[in-house]
Design an enzyme around this catalytic site. Structure first.
Site, PDB file in Angstrom:
ATOM      1  N   HIS A  46     -68.813   5.602 -10.881  1.00 44.29           N
ATOM      2  CA  HIS A  46     -69.528   4.649 -10.045  1.00 44.29           C
ATOM      3  C   HIS A  46     -68.768   3.321 -10.053  1.00 44.29           C
ATOM      4  O   HIS A  46     -68.095   2.993 -11.026  1.00 44.29           O
ATOM      5  CB  HIS A  46     -70.945   4.453 -10.599  1.00 44.29           C
ATOM      6  CG  HIS A  46     -71.834   3.679  -9.686  1.00 44.29           C
ATOM      7  ND1 HIS A  46     -71.849   2.311  -9.663  1.00 44.29           N
ATOM      8  CD2 HIS A  46     -72.712   4.089  -8.762  1.00 44.29           C
ATOM      9  CE1 HIS A  46     -72.721   1.906  -8.759  1.00 44.29           C
ATOM     10  NE2 HIS A  46     -73.272   2.969  -8.190  1.00 44.29           N
ATOM     11  N   GLU A  85     -68.196   4.469  -1.282  1.00 48.62           N
ATOM     12  CA  GLU A  85     -68.934   3.213  -1.418  1.00 48.62           C
ATOM     13  C   GLU A  85     -68.134   2.111  -0.753  1.00 48.62           C
ATOM     14  O   GLU A  85     -67.349   1.445  -1.431  1.00 48.62           O
ATOM     15  CB  GLU A  85     -69.112   2.863  -2.898  1.00 48.62           C
ATOM     16  CG  GLU A  85     -69.690   3.964  -3.753  1.00 48.62           C
ATOM     17  CD  GLU A  85     -69.633   3.615  -5.240  1.00 48.62           C
ATOM     18  OE1 GLU A  85     -70.686   3.545  -5.852  1.00 48.62           O
ATOM     19  OE2 GLU A  85     -68.517   3.407  -5.756  1.00 48.62           O
ATOM     20  N   ILE A 124     -71.718  -2.512  -0.720  1.00 56.02           N
ATOM     21  CA  ILE A 124     -72.359  -2.323  -2.025  1.00 56.02           C
ATOM     22  C   ILE A 124     -73.348  -3.442  -2.327  1.00 56.02           C
ATOM     23  O   ILE A 124     -73.004  -4.612  -2.316  1.00 56.02           O
ATOM     24  CB  ILE A 124     -71.300  -2.230  -3.156  1.00 56.02           C
ATOM     25  CG1 ILE A 124     -70.476  -0.963  -2.986  1.00 56.02           C
ATOM     26  CG2 ILE A 124     -71.974  -2.231  -4.524  1.00 56.02           C
ATOM     27  CD1 ILE A 124     -69.382  -0.787  -4.018  1.00 56.02           C
ATOM     28  N   ALA A 169     -80.075   2.673  -4.488  1.00 59.76           N
ATOM     29  CA  ALA A 169     -80.459   2.100  -5.774  1.00 59.76           C
ATOM     30  C   ALA A 169     -81.560   1.075  -5.542  1.00 59.76           C
ATOM     31  O   ALA A 169     -82.733   1.445  -5.504  1.00 59.76           O
ATOM     32  CB  ALA A 169     -79.258   1.477  -6.467  1.00 59.76           C
TER      33      ALA A 169
END
Lengths: 214, 214, 214, 214
Positions: free
Chosen positions: D85, D133, D138, D194
């Site tokens: 990640h 990503e 992000i 998230a």
């Protein structure tokens, strides 16, 4: 003496070791804690044994993926955490940050280091304890009393010179009651163990032998 | 006061800054050193200025690819090295190892840290000096005398408590002669600078202004 | 075949090896380059040999202390750089960033990897070449032709499947002319050497033997 | 579409989000998984929701302190794991090793990467999926359909060129059903979320809105 059993990533049953540690602690009056994988904290804490984390990250709540949050391990039952173990060396600034994180989460802390200079440095960061891991003793069969005992005395002196409130534990070379007594004689107030218990055929017997040295 | 000019990875001409630093040091009697990229050590040292490395690795001669060997930077003319700069944080054990490497190569050492606790920890490892880099001052225009000056005093106290032989430098918030005088007043025996000189239109003038504060 | 001699952090005289490499390259017509410590690039390049860096950081000009700037190594005479050597493993994103940095500085690139899957991954990032370092061969005396030769063939196939323009070098297990010929037979277009030349009593003789295999 | 909700180190109640995810998955038929802190895997898995780890280390059973063992997270109920990640970047060799560890433990894998080149590299290592990503997306409020959508298409093309069996997920810029539909239109077979869920006042409503885009 405080006995901290680090289960590392060993293929042992963490609950079996935890139950043995709880029972031996109860029977002997010696303080014993078990540090399992983070994913096993819940079930280890459920046994009633004192439970520790192996590591927490120098982060607070926020966008941190895959880093072990101090608040989460506390929430799962951990009461303390190792930091900077020789298998997980941290940057100086991150030890400092992880100590802050542990404090916020109410975790007791032990910072590992592998010589008296590093013990002094770790003590300057204000942990509850430091653990000296003499490199020649890590993972071996040599006891701290037969290997150079001066390194433990040196660690005790180094920590004490920086901050007398910081306890010193012996982080390697302890597997029997005799070793534990030798560590105490050298000034250590606790010991870290791993394979001696976690990989023992009979973890309970290994712990009973160990605490006989107190 | 010791003035250490860190050229980082700035697009400046390292020889131009080195010559200016050499001349200003000669004219003022103030000790000034320049820390260029490792690949530029040779040509910077050739100017006659005191030359430092920005980092050395915690390794000895051997199979280490891409790590900066202390003996190689000494061989190229470096007389000292920064370690654990906030842009290159090291593991505690690696600061200890890099200090050993620097000692073997005869290099003077400054270990950076960003608060008094870390300064104390760094001092426990036995460097020649520590540099405190107050985070709120790094790379900024705020001088150390207007920002919280307590952090420099705290660093001086922390280092002194651990080892009175370790000098303390101020690693951020210094760009003028006034800042340098303020740092000295707070107990610092040196300063680290970077952009204030390396990115100045006239590095020589910037250095002349700086040393006017001694 | 391209022969790249990595001097690592060995205690050899980099100029002596560089002069030998230059002479053997001139006499044999084989392309030979030498990769010294960053602090020795200047003097190695001054011999006239093709000079490489052992590593460059994934950074551009700016506030980066102690990180090897691609532009600085190019400025000191480097024409190419190793990346992700097994002694300096990088994050995937940093290999990508270091390749960008090398491109900006006009450096040729070789990314190391230790099995065919990683070779394929490295090739996807667009380097000039990848070097496969079979772990069982690194630093040893076993030649690539007697150890499992399939790993070199596998690396050639993996790189070719991802990008046929990426050359494959053999990064371990080569020390003689016979080994070099074996590597070429397996599809490698170059070899990486280190101790076989850098630690040889007579680096010139070692290189002459080596290029006899072309 | 696969919806993977990464709880990071957010101060949310992991069980509340898990129950919401389980219910919305049941009601909608959309596959939804939740990735909590390792210390919370047990309780999240107990809700019946598909449970993932945020990271596993490139290690097998053995002497590894403070590293997340794949077998331990599987034992606590994880069925898959994120790797690399953007908040936990790994070395290329360690992504490879962590994929091996995940395979041994029976975990599904998603490797994150932040541009098409890195997606191709990640795909070459043989994960089940890669997540792109886009850096500009992000943690932000910009949806993938309004930001440069080419990066998702580029990622799909890069992964497919290396290994058509590797799925591509969109790892940023998705918070609404519209965003999810846009990601699917660009070729993504899943999304990572998230804060959009974990920090929502009403995680259940956020998930319901999201799956309305399938």
């Amino acid at each position: 003496m405080f006995v901290l059993v680090n289960l590392k990533a060993y293929p042992c049953d963490p609950v079996e070791v935890a139950e043995a540690a709880r029972d031996v602690a109860d029977a002997s009056g010696v303080r014993i804690a078990v540090a399992p994988q983070a994913a096993h904290l819940d079930r280890v804490a459920a046994t009633g044994v004192e439970t520790w984390a192996q590591h927490v990250a120098p982060v607070a709540h926020g966008s941190h993926t895959g880093h072990t949050l101090a608040e989460a391990v506390a929430d799962a039952g951990a009461e303390g955490t190792l930091l900077n173990h020789s298998e997980h060396r941290l940057k100086l600034a991150d030890i400092d940050g992880a100590l802050d994180a542990a404090d916020r989460a109410g975790l007791e802390t032990v910072v590992c280091a592998n010589n008296p200079d590093q013990v002094g440095a770790a003590a300057a960061l204000g942990p509850d304890a430091v653990a000296v891991e003499p490199p020649e003793l890590i993972g071996g069969d040599v006891s701290v009393s037969t290997a150079d005992p001066g390194i433990v005395e040196g660690a005790v002196a180094a920590a004490s010179a920086v901050d007398p409130d910081v306890d010193v534990y012996c982080g390697a070379g302890v597997s029997t009651g005799e070793d534990l007594a030798a560590a105490a004689d050298l000034g250590a107030e606790g010991v870290l163990l791993a394979s001696g218990v976690a990989k023992a055929d009979d973890p309970r017997a290994a712990l009973e032998d160990l605490v006989s040295g107190v």
